[in-house]
Design a protein around this motif. Structure first.
Motif, PDB file in Angstrom:
ATOM      1  N   TRP A 150       0.836  -1.190   0.000  1.00 38.81           N
ATOM      2  CA  TRP A 150       0.000   0.000   0.000  1.00 38.81           C
ATOM      3  C   TRP A 150       0.875   1.247   0.000  1.00 38.81           C
ATOM      4  CZ3 TRP A 150      -5.188   1.319   0.067  1.00 38.81           C
ATOM      5  CH2 TRP A 150      -5.525   2.577   0.584  1.00 38.81           C
ATOM      6  N   ASP A 160       0.005  -8.745  -1.361  1.00 38.29           N
ATOM      7  CA  ASP A 160       0.009  -8.734   0.101  1.00 38.29           C
ATOM      8  C   ASP A 160      -1.216  -9.494   0.610  1.00 38.29           C
ATOM      9  OD1 ASP A 160       1.581  -7.002   2.322  1.00 38.29           O
ATOM     10  OD2 ASP A 160      -0.519  -7.182   2.940  1.00 38.29           O
ATOM     11  N   HIS A 195      -3.190  -8.357   2.832  1.00 39.48           N
ATOM     12  CA  HIS A 195      -4.241  -7.422   3.214  1.00 39.48           C
ATOM     13  C   HIS A 195      -5.302  -7.320   2.116  1.00 39.48           C
ATOM     14  CE1 HIS A 195      -6.313  -4.188   5.099  1.00 39.48           C
ATOM     15  NE2 HIS A 195      -5.413  -4.103   6.068  1.00 39.48           N
ATOM     16  N   ASP A 232      -7.755  -5.271   1.643  1.00 38.03           N
ATOM     17  CA  ASP A 232      -8.286  -3.959   1.268  1.00 38.03           C
ATOM     18  C   ASP A 232      -7.328  -3.097   0.456  1.00 38.03           C
ATOM     19  OD1 ASP A 232     -10.528  -4.665   2.652  1.00 38.03           O
ATOM     20  OD2 ASP A 232      -9.878  -3.705   4.523  1.00 38.03           O
ATOM     21  N   THR A 258      -3.952  -5.414  -3.872  1.00 38.81           N
ATOM     22  CA  THR A 258      -4.475  -6.764  -3.664  1.00 38.81           C
ATOM     23  C   THR A 258      -5.726  -6.992  -4.515  1.00 38.81           C
ATOM     24  OG1 THR A 258      -3.652  -6.691  -1.396  1.00 38.81           O
ATOM     25  CG2 THR A 258      -5.260  -8.409  -1.916  1.00 38.81           C
ATOM     26  N   GLN A 287       2.679 -12.928   3.020  1.00 33.44           N
ATOM     27  CA  GLN A 287       2.667 -12.093   4.223  1.00 33.44           C
ATOM     28  C   GLN A 287       3.738 -11.004   4.104  1.00 33.44           C
ATOM     29  OE1 GLN A 287       4.696 -11.723   7.276  1.00 33.44           O
ATOM     30  NE2 GLN A 287       3.125 -10.256   7.908  1.00 33.44           N
ATOM     31  N   HIS A 288       3.377  -9.837   4.544  1.00 33.84           N
ATOM     32  CA  HIS A 288       4.188  -8.632   4.394  1.00 33.84           C
ATOM     33  C   HIS A 288       5.654  -8.824   4.837  1.00 33.84           C
ATOM     34  CE1 HIS A 288       4.042  -4.125   4.157  1.00 33.84           C
ATOM     35  NE2 HIS A 288       5.103  -4.249   4.922  1.00 33.84           N
ATOM     36  N   VAL A 341       1.477  -3.964  10.208  1.00 37.20           N
ATOM     37  CA  VAL A 341       1.118  -4.736   9.012  1.00 37.20           C
ATOM     38  C   VAL A 341       0.234  -5.912   9.412  1.00 37.20           C
ATOM     39  CG1 VAL A 341       3.354  -4.124   8.013  1.00 37.20           C
ATOM     40  CG2 VAL A 341       3.042  -6.388   9.012  1.00 37.20           C
ATOM     41  N   LEU A 342      -0.455  -6.467   8.436  1.00 36.47           N
ATOM     42  CA  LEU A 342      -1.330  -7.601   8.708  1.00 36.47           C
ATOM     43  C   LEU A 342      -0.505  -8.880   8.800  1.00 36.47           C
ATOM     44  CD1 LEU A 342      -4.194  -8.722   9.049  1.00 36.47           C
ATOM     45  CD2 LEU A 342      -4.300  -8.962   6.562  1.00 36.47           C
ATOM     46  N   ALA A 372      -2.253  -7.650  14.141  1.00 37.56           N
ATOM     47  CA  ALA A 372      -1.367  -6.590  13.656  1.00 37.56           C
ATOM     48  C   ALA A 372       0.074  -6.890  14.061  1.00 37.56           C
ATOM     49  CB  ALA A 372      -1.817  -5.245  14.219  1.00 37.56           C
TER      50      ALA A 372
END
Ligand code: ZN
Ligand code: ZN
Ligand code: FE
Length: 738
Positions: free
Chosen positions: A396, A448, A450, A452, A456, A474-475, A502-503, A509
């Motif tokens: 993002w 990623d 995530h 949203d 993605t 994963q980030h 990050v997720l 988190a």
């Protein structure tokens, strides 16, 4: 040696003057035959006596902008050529890379300022060894019709040079002259032409304290006199850029040394053909340019327009900041500039050569990147082995995208934060352009976790449309994998991922983890002791909330309202923390920096991501080296707990001593943590990444602490350690897992 050879050269060998170089070399050695571009690179047929010397010099004397990956030689039949010729390109699948933009070369500069030369003061002078490439090229093959020079047919003189293999502008696709090339124009704020020489008139405006939008290689800059505090303040106000640092352009290293400590490494970076912004330790303060920070970003002229300005005014120090109002992508078009920069620029220095590809300035510090864009893109990063064709779409913040082709990874220029429609549009353009210039059909899309992120969602749609798999990475796995990929490390590593929020793989988190990463697998060995984020996302913008969170964690929540008495939300935050309402926990390392900045009174709110941490770093740097607080941390079952350090800092009166102590202790704790994991797992390599690694105090201390423990530290070098490098890691994980 046979009488004739067929030679295939691969790498960056098109659009860099490679064929004329081969032609000259062949003539030099009295060889016959031909050279041509084709889909795979350059092919040569050479016959004659001096074939040995030819092969050796092919590699040792290759043109400066070329990069040879391989020279494959086969014996061939004698064809009985009478001379050596450059023959027509053959089409087919494109598999060479196009060049990157480079600063005007010494030969062109000499002509630029030679009154007898026909290109004297020509603002678009270029040759096969310098000038625009990536930013003017729509697609391959790299030929003039595919560039934004297409509307400027060569005049007879330029044509002669272009077709003469002995000329240094032979097949210089972007060459032109005052007769056939683009033209400069200076417009006032209302878009009316300003009479006179555009360079002289621009200088006059700049000296008078005006703000001028100047068209650069990959976008517009907003320029003004960096030594004029009033003008700099006006620029800030008009750009609503609050406190983000501005870059400054100066004529040469000597002038740069007036403003910063340049050193040998800094000199080399400043003078490199890529001409990045280089972060250097300040010598004097230019009010409003980089407020509160220990460093200033300097760069030297890169384009003929910039060289002309500084040639006529060598004493100048110009703020040259990206013209990207409201955090949207850089302005590239003339009409767009007049519209979007209305109310910001007092005048516009324009020209009619279109910017095809938007590309920000690159930002470097030492051997690393902070932002990788102009000058470096689209150079490939070599992977340890070939992988399927992957499109990785990044995250993002500080988005980049990555496309793999064989054993090469192509990471796009910095796209930016995907938080507005214009940036999302630029992101999609970048994907399309990168796929087009590389001629790659992706087999896998990586993204990623995530759901949203715009990237993605784009990945899911792209994959569905083409019926190919979309793989979520994963980030932090991606951060560590990016470092492994560029260093060619296939063995398992310990990963220190130190980042914002990050997720995580478990849906919570994350932000400060110790991982075990091996190719497509990633295991979370441990994490930083979580702190609550009172108010959620708003806590990332308001460091005082993180300080409150630390106080709460220390059982001193009752002090919050008193310590932050002038924060209207302080009582609410106290309640939120006490009741665990709207206060999700995060293991983020970045938020620790915020908490410290809040506790030490360095910063209550930040106007851009990472500001509090940067100020804290600046304070610590000015204080000098500190010894770590020996009982500042605890480790329990993989969880690293820094609360003892926070307990100490909470009562620390001296902010700069506290800042230095925090960095030293955090690094020592991290090294201790990694060493314990190394002991358990037998893994001796630690890869560290995430936005916190941009903090040079932390990075330097971590480096020496890990070395003292006999552990090898791998850091991001080819890409920034922050989210700008994420796409490479996603691509590497998805490519290896497939
Ligand atoms: Zn040149
Ligand atoms: Zn011409
Ligand atoms: Fe990150």
């Amino acid at each position: 040696m046979p009488e004739a050879l067929r030679i295939r050269v691969t790498g960056v060998v098109q659009g860099v003057g490679f064929r004329p170089f081969v032609w000259r070399l062949a003539h030099d050695l009295g060889l016959k035959g031909w050279v041509k571009n084709d889909a795979a690179g350059v092919e040569i047929h050479a016959e004659g006596k001096a074939l040995d010397g030819f092969i050796a010099r092919l590699e040792s004397e290759a043109p400066p902008l070329s990069r040879i990956d391989a020279v494959v030689v086969h014996a061939a039949a004698h064809e009985g050529h009478a001379g050596f010729a450059i023959v027509e390109s053959t089409g087919g699948r494109v598999s060479t890379a196009i060049g990157h933009d480079t600063a005007t070369c010494a030969a062109c500069l000499a002509e630029l300022f030679d009154p007898a030369n026909r290109r004297y003061r020509h603002p678009f002078i270029t040759c096969t060894h310098c000038g625009p490439r990536y930013t003017v090229t729509r697609r391959l093959p790299y030929d003039r019709p595919q560039t934004s020079l297409a509307p400027f047919p060569l005049c007879a003189d330029c044509q002669r040079e272009y077709t003469d293999p002995a000329d240094r502008r032979f097949h210089a696709e972007t060459t032109c002259c005052p007769n056939c090339g683009p033209h400069l124009q200076l417009l006032d704020a209302a878009g009316r032409p300003i009479a006179g020489d555009p360079i002289a008139a621009t200088l006059e405006l700049l000296r008078a304290g005006r703000i001028v939008a100047i068209k650069g290689l990959g976008g517009f800059h907003l320029a003004c006199d960096a030594t004029n505090a009033e003008t700099v303040a006006a620029l800030r106000a008009r750009k609503a850029r609050e406190e983000k640092p501005f870059a400054v352009m100066v004529a040469d290293v000597e002038t740069a040394s007036r403003y910063a400590k340049v050193g040998a490494g800094g000199t080399a970076l400043l003078q490199s053909a890529e001409r990045p912004i280089v972060l250097l330790e300040k010598r004097i303060e230019l009010p409003g340019v980089a407020p509160g920070l220990a460093e200033i970003g300097l760069m030297l002229p890169a384009t003929p327009i910039q060289f002309l300005l500084f040639h006529d005014a060598p004493e100048l120090a110009l703020v040259m900041t990206s013209a990207n109002p409201h955090g949207e992508p850089l302005v590239t078009g003339n009409d767009e500039a007049l519209a979007r920069l209305a109310g910001i620029a007092d005048a516009f220095l324009l020209h009619d050569r279109e910017i095809v590809v938007r590309c920000d300035d690159s930002v470097r510090r030492g051997s690393g990147f902070i932002r990788r864009a102009r000058g470096y893109v689209p150079r490939a990063i070599k992977l340890p082995h070939a992988v399927p064709a992957v499109l990785a779409v990044g995250g993002w913040f500080k988005n980049t995208v990555c496309v793999t082709r064989g054993d090469e990874a192509f990471v796009s220029q910095h796209v930016g934060d995907l938080d507005n429609a214009a940036a999302c549009g630029f992101f999609e353009e970048t994907v399309a352009h990168l796929l087009a210039i590389l001629d790659v059909e992706p087999e896998i899309v990586a993204h990623d976790l995530h759901p949203d992120f715009h990237s993605t969602r784009f990945a899911a749609a792209f994959a569905a449309q083409r019926g190919i798999p979309a793989i979520g990475v994963q980030h932090h796995h991606a951060h560590i994998a990016a470092v492994c990929a560029e260093h060619g490390v296939m063995a398992p590593v310990l990963g220190l991922a130190l980042d914002g929020v990050v997720l995580g793989a478990d849906g919570t988190a994350w932000g400060g983890e110790l991982l075990r990463v091996e190719g497509a697998t990633c295991e979370r060995l441990g994490h930083l002791r979580p702190l609550a984020l009172p108010g959620g996302d708003v806590a990332a913008r308001e460091p005082w909330r993180m300080a409150a969170s630390a106080l709460h964690a220390l059982g001193r929540g009752d002090e919050i309202a008193r310590r932050f008495a002038d924060e209207p939300a302080a009582p609410t935050v106290t309640q939120m923390l006490a009741r665990g309402l709207n206060s999700p926990p995060t293991s983020s390392a970045g938020r620790l920096f915020d908490a410290v900045a809040g506790l030490l009174g360095v910063r209550r709110r930040q106007s851009f991501e990472g500001q509090a941490a940067m100020l804290l770093e600046g304070l610590g740097a000015r204080h000098g080296e500190a010894a770590p607080l020996s009982d500042g941390w605890r480790m329990q079952e993989g969880v690293l707990d820094l609360l003892p350090l926070f307990a100490y800092l909470e009562d620390c009166e001296d902010a700069s001593a506290g800042a230095a102590l925090f960095h030293a202790t955090f690094a020592a704790a991290l090294a201790d943590w990694a060493a314990a994991a190394a002991e358990r797992t037998g893994i001796r390599i630690v890869a560290a990444a995430g936005g916190c690694l941009l903090n040079r105090l932390l990075a330097a201390a971590l480096r020496s602490r890990l070395a003292a423990r006999g552990l090898q530290l791998l850091e991001a070098r080819a890409l920034p350690p922050n989210d700008g490098g994420l796409s490479l890691g996603q691509a590497w994980v998805a490519g290896r897992g497939a």
